[in-house]
Design a protein around this motif. Structure first.
Motif: not given
Length: 403
Positions: A296-305, A317-330
């Motif tokens: 689980v990654l709940a960051s408020s900001r991430e470039g590419w985690a 599998p991961v659960v992640a906040s929908n921020v910055w570059g994260t939708p490009e990873v997940v």
């Protein structure tokens, strides 16, 4: 081609995990056989290595020179001033590195290009040094250097100055490129090159149940990895646990918020389901990735985690906040689930959604295999060659901003 890699984000003997993503990208680049590099990775100056000074003592113990994975690394000292340091950091950083770079040139390593990482203060300082030494500069933007620091007026002006004067710019995701364009940087001068994952280092282990048993795990297991600061959102995951009564949480990382997070777990009555692991080296982290049911990654900001891909490469599998570059990873069900909102409820709902329809771990691993470092390495080499082939004979021109 000969590179000089310049960044305060680079591992050292005392901080082996610090900026490891910069080192990893460089190692894959050098493995191509088409580039060499020396590294200048400044660290803050501090007069004492007495442990009572905490992190500052660690800086004092960093060696001036070391070799990592066959790469020569120098650690010149720069003055880091409390409170006012952010305003003058690029100049202090450039001045500190100038003598060390001169020494490297005197030794006969006449590099072609400065490969800088993190826009402020590192990238700004690199452009100052590039002007002084008549070398082109490429700056890689990595996250908070673009999505947070430009909120401050002087750093924003200096970032834009560096962007105008750099010969090339890289972002680790499309979202950071979009943000740079919003700041006023020309889109055709920015190249997105996403990070990859080390598919040999992070891989599924054959006896996952045995690993879980060794680690004492007998519940549905969530893993959170990152520095213990508010931006990483560990508190949101802890606060989600009352809604996930059969889940336990492992937190890998160190940082100033540990006591606050421990207090929150006690306040919510979930201390018995939260385990603080402290800093975890990558070989051991692989075991925790494998043992977890979800990262689980709940960051408020991430470039590419990178932690997201590391977990996926282990089949988790991961659960992640929908921020910055994260939708490009997940970006597929095999990867995991994006949170609907960045709140404790959003964390809990996303975990429940993942549990209701979990991907096969083999499918998650196959998804991670799409993110090798090959494309990133090829993109760097192409960009560097284009810059060097198009560069005219160097003529030093004073800019008014130099070390």
């Amino acid at each position: 081609m000969k590179l000089l890699t310049f960044s305060t984000l680079f591992p050292n003997e005392q901080q082996p995990g610090h900026g490891i993503f910069v080192e990893t990208r460089l190692r894959y680049l050098l493995a191509s056989g088409q580039a060499t590099s020396r590294v200048v990775a400044p660290v803050p100056w501090f007069p004492s290595s007495n442990p009572r000074f905490g992190q500052y003592a660690t800086y004092a113990k960093v060696p001036r020179h070391e070799e990592r994975h066959g790469i020569q690394v120098s650690h010149p000292r720069y003055v880091s001033l409390p409170k006012v340091g952010m305003r003058v950091a690029p100049l202090l950083l450039a001045r500190a590195a100038k003598a060390e770079i001169g020494r490297i040139l005197d030794e006969g390593y006449d590099f072609d290009l400065i490969d800088a990482h993190y826009f402020y203060p590192d990238g700004v300082a690199a452009v100052m040094l590039g002007k002084y030494f008549n070398k082109p500069v490429v700056i890689t933007a990595r996250g908070t250097d673009i999505n947070l620091i430009p909120q401050y007026s002087l750093p924003k002006r200096m970032i834009l100055w560096a962007a105008r004067n750099a010969q090339g710019m890289i972002t680790v995701c499309q979202a950071l490129k979009d943000e740079m364009v919003q700041l006023g940087v020309a889109a055709d001068r920015v190249t997105p090159l996403r990070n990859g994952v080390d598919l040999q280092r992070f891989a599924p282990l054959p006896e996952r149940d045995a690993v879980r048993s060794e680690l004492g795990l007998d519940r549905y297991t969530l893993l959170s990895v990152g520095y213990l600061i508010e931006r990483k959102g560990h508190e949101l995951i802890i606060a989600a646990l009352p809604a996930l009564p059969d889940a336990e949480l492992l937190i890998a990382g160190s940082g100033p918020d540990r006591a606050k997070l421990e207090a929150l777990a006690a306040q919510l009555g979930v201390s018995d389901r939260v385990r603080f692991l402290g800093p975890v080296a990558q070989p051991e982290l692989k075991r925790y990735y494998n043992a977890a049911d979800a990262m689980v990654l709940a960051s408020s900001r991430e470039g590419w985690a990178n932690v997201l891909l590391e977990a996926m490469a282990c089949g988790t599998p991961v659960v992640a906040s929908n921020v910055w570059g994260t939708p490009e990873v997940v970006a597929a069900p095999a990867a995991g689930v994006l949170m609907r909102e960045r709140t404790p409820l959003g964390v809990a709902d996303a975990v429940k959604a993942l549990r209701a329809a979990p991907p096969e771990r083999a499918d998650t691993r196959r998804y991670a295999e799409l993110f090798s470092w090959d494309a990133t390495t090829e993109g760097q080499l192409r960009l560097f060659r284009d810059i060097l082939q198009g560069r005219s004979s160097p003529v030093w021109q004073p800019s008014g901003v130099r070390p």
